[in-house]
Design an enzyme around this catalytic site. Sequence first.
Site, PDB file in Angstrom:
ATOM      1  N   CYS A  15       0.833  -1.201   0.000  1.00  0.00           N
ATOM      2  CA  CYS A  15       0.000   0.000   0.000  1.00  0.00           C
ATOM      3  C   CYS A  15       0.880   1.269   0.000  1.00  0.00           C
ATOM      4  CB  CYS A  15      -0.987  -0.033   1.159  1.00  0.00           C
ATOM      5  SG  CYS A  15      -2.366   1.121   0.937  1.00  0.00           S
ATOM      6  N   HIS A  19      -3.794  -5.198   0.402  1.00  0.00           N
ATOM      7  CA  HIS A  19      -3.318  -5.709   1.693  1.00  0.00           C
ATOM      8  C   HIS A  19      -3.405  -7.244   1.728  1.00  0.00           C
ATOM      9  CE1 HIS A  19      -2.854  -1.921   3.964  1.00  0.00           C
ATOM     10  NE2 HIS A  19      -3.767  -1.468   3.130  1.00  0.00           N
ATOM     11  N   GLU A  39      -2.435  -9.157   4.080  1.00  0.00           N
ATOM     12  CA  GLU A  39      -2.527  -9.649   5.464  1.00  0.00           C
ATOM     13  C   GLU A  39      -3.946  -9.770   5.977  1.00  0.00           C
ATOM     14  OE1 GLU A  39      -2.048  -5.126   5.780  1.00  0.00           O
ATOM     15  OE2 GLU A  39      -1.384  -6.759   4.480  1.00  0.00           O
TER      16      GLU A  39
END
Length: 508
Positions: free
Chosen positions: A78, A166, A168
Amino acid sequence: MEKILILDFGSQYTQLIGRRVRELNVFCEIHPFNHYPAIDDSVKGVILSGSPYSVRDEKGPRIDLSGIRGKLPLLGVCYGAQYLAHFFGGEVAASDSREYGRANLKWIDGNNLLFKHISDNSQVWMSHGDTIVRLPKNYKVIASTENVEYAAFKVDNEPSYAIQFHPEVYHTTEGTRLLQNFLVDICGCSQNWTPDSFVEATIAQMRQKLGNDKVVLGLSGGVDSSVAGVLLHRAIGTNLTCIFVDNGLLRKNEFQDVLESYKGMGLNVIGVDAKEKFWNDLQGIRDPEKKRKTIGRNFIEVFDVEAHKIQDVKWLAQGTIYPDVIESVSVNGPSATIKSHHNVGGLPEKMKLKVVEPLNLLFKDEVRRVGKTLGIKDELLGRHPFPGPGLGIRILSDVTPEKVRVLQEADAIFTQALREWGLYDKVWQAGVMLLPVQSVGVMGDERTYENVVALRAVASTDGMTADWVHLPYEFLAKVSNDIINKVRGINRVVYDISSKPPATIEWE
């Protein structure tokens, strides 16, 4: 020990990146972008986190990557991706169509190692207002979504990668696969960091560090201090003394129950009944921060007296875990320290003891896995987190013995019901708040004017974010009825349906 460095630009997701890396059995450390350790041979790769800032903002974080780029595998996430584009010859601009939430990769370079075994049209999670509109000349796009052309890119002739989504978060369905590709195929990590290896290495390290010195540990009855205690006991045996203080703000019967549970674990535990001291010093204090400081100061005083009864103690052990450490170090600019932690700072200076923190590299779920490896019972490892100041911050006014009694009784009914209905292990944390509110009620034929309590139950993985649990209406009705009928002083029960953020788990 090989490791990955995660450099934090202040993103709310940074800890989650760390947890995902750890779940792949790769050790990692999170450091502020402007204060990280020297790069040595143990570092296998670097990840740059997201940020609440824009790379176009003059106050946005800046980092010198000259010692990293081209020398080590690098993954920008990001803000990290936009940084690698914007400051190396590309351009980032405010997007006409901001992308927040789910998106799909309409094209990926299947030959690129980062996207090995990633499915076509794979779902990802975006969270940014800016977008990359031009890449530097030596950068190559390796994935795109419908709205974001440069969803991922690689730098030519160096192991530097970047993604604007993202990996994660749960909503990036193949995020773990992508991280594994980076960690294993690109960084060459061996994935050998496990609870068993942590226990073995930590015991050896503690033996070398502590030698024949005596250590004192403050037990709380919770998971962190219990696991720390057993780990240290394995390392130094009878040279460890544990102190468990009853501050008068524990759950119902908790002082006796916890002391009993520790008997079977071989720990040398001293129980100290200090509730009268805490209650006396809390008289008339309503401000939450003053209550916290009073409770903390009293604990230090009581603990200090007891510790000095043990001859030749040189070390203070604490159950500090990794989120405590991370949250207590403020990144200059992007993030701020949200709260002070009772395990980080304060106590050692007064006691003039050296500090040992055997769990300060672990997240909460990792502490539980280490505890399981150590053979600690599931009922202790599965206990809900409980605030350091105890019921003192669940009484939303001044603390009195009567208010403690009322809250303990209500809390015991709620907790027992969660167990009986098979809901306890589905909840991250639950508790009852005694509100500074009285309401009119009717019991029998008489008017009552008594206390209101709020039930709180949240689901979470690490406590950083949390959502309220949708407990069955029948369950809530039964608990409300039992509390009102069995606890003198309460005539109304409400249920808290706030998530974190914007609310916090505790009310104070």
